[in-house]
Design a protein around this motif. Structure first.
Motif, short mmCIF file in Angstrom:
data_model
loop_
_atom_site.label_atom_id
_atom_site.label_comp_id
_atom_site.label_asym_id
_atom_site.label_seq_id
_atom_site.Cartn_x
_atom_site.Cartn_y
_atom_site.Cartn_z
N GLY A 87 0.81 -1.21 0.00
CA GLY A 87 0.00 0.00 0.00
C GLY A 87 0.84 1.26 0.00
N GLY A 88 0.27 2.34 -0.52
CA GLY A 88 0.97 3.61 -0.55
C GLY A 88 1.98 3.69 -1.67
N GLU A 89 2.92 4.63 -1.53
CA GLU A 89 3.94 4.83 -2.54
C GLU A 89 5.02 3.75 -2.47
OE1 GLU A 89 4.01 7.13 -4.99
OE2 GLU A 89 1.98 7.64 -4.31
N LEU A 90 5.54 3.39 -3.62
CA LEU A 90 6.61 2.41 -3.67
C LEU A 90 7.88 3.02 -3.07
CD1 LEU A 90 7.34 -0.44 -4.79
CD2 LEU A 90 8.24 0.74 -6.80
N PRO A 91 8.48 2.36 -2.08
CA PRO A 91 9.69 2.92 -1.47
C PRO A 91 10.82 3.08 -2.47
CG PRO A 91 8.74 1.22 -0.07
CD PRO A 91 8.01 1.16 -1.38
#
Length: 287
Positions: A61-65
């Motif tokens: 979830g969220g932005e790809l690190p």
């Protein structure tokens, strides 16, 4: 050690994983520290590239690190780690087998296992990034079947005698001389992926065990895997379950050991030397 924590006093091997990049601690420095401190192993992930135009969602979830687009090649990095250690186990967590030429990959695996004295574990996975796989010419719907066939080809090249292999996805090799051989005939192979009948059937078909990310839900999943494993005629005592990328606490590790896990892989941050060594100081309480 934090005096407010209860030390974990079990017998599981405590290994580690990290996204090594061009911005993190180096493989040589980390490997030396892991062996000096008594950790069992080092596993490295793989991404060849991350397409900028991507519709595949990041599984967490969220932005790809940031580190996903900067990972070192795991075989080159593990080769460095092997050269400066004597006991540290080495592995991939995971290798995207469908994205490799299997003849080349078989040679890489065999060479690393041979030069390290049989210390290599091949973690195998199917991936989540459709765009990355597509650039390698992988048909997403059949990537699992393609992976299984490429594993079959690699095992043919690792066999003691020249052995041919032909699969249904254009995967083939004629009987060949292919040396060096991995120690023991083939490296330990662990399959990653979410629990389910399809994955468990593939583990029973061609792997030595399961590498579940995070280790959640194992109380329900491990008995189902054991059932599939035994129905396939595999030795009940041979199945290995290795929880991967775990954020540890004593209760969690004790639970894994109760389930029969003999190894757990703890997550390290993709940081510079000081940050990573600080986390190793903390994880030392579990050794």
């Amino acid at each position: 050690m934090n005096p407010l924590r209860t030390p974990y006093l079990g017998r599981m091997r405590i290994s580690t994983t990290i996204f090594l990049t061009d911005e993190t601690i180096t493989p040589v420095r980390l490997a030396r520290e892991l062996e000096r401190r008594g950790f069992a192993g080092l596993y490295l992930p793989e991404h060849t590239h991350i397409p900028v135009e991507r519709t595949s969602p990041y599984p967490a979830g969220g932005e790809l690190p940031r580190e996903y687009g900067r990972t070192l090649d795991p075989f080159v990095a593990l080769g460095q780690a092997a050269a400066v250690t004597e006991r540290l186990a080495l592995g991939t967590g995971i290798t995207l087998v469908a994205q490799h030429d299997p003849i080349d990959l078989a040679k890489q695996v065999a060479t690393l296992d041979h030069l390290s004295g049989g210390r290599f574990t091949l973690g195998v996975g199917f991936g989540w990034n459709r765009e990355e796989a597509a650039d390698h010419g992988v048909e997403w719907a059949t990537r699992r079947e393609l992976t299984q066939e490429r594993m079959g080809l690699m095992r043919a090249l690792w066999a003691p005698e020249p052995t041919a292999y032909e699969g249904a996805f254009g995967v083939s090799v004629r009987a060949s001389y292919a040396y060096p051989k991995p120690a023991g005939g083939a490296p330990r192979t662990l399959l990653g992926g979410a629990a389910g009948p399809k994955l468990f059937a593939q583990i029973a078909a061609y792997a030595d065990g399961w590498m579940p990310i995070g280790g959640r839900g194992l109380s329900e999943s491990v008995p189902l895997l054991r059932e599939t494993w035994q129905k396939a005629g595999r030795d009940p005592e041979a199945l290995q379950v290795v929880p991967y990328a775990v954020r540890p606490n004593p209760g969690k590790l004790a639970h894994y050991e109760e389930l029969g896990c003999e190894e757990v892989v703890l997550q390290l941050p993709p940081g510079e030397e000081g940050e990573v060594l600080g986390v190793l100081d903390d994880y030392g309480q579990y050794l």
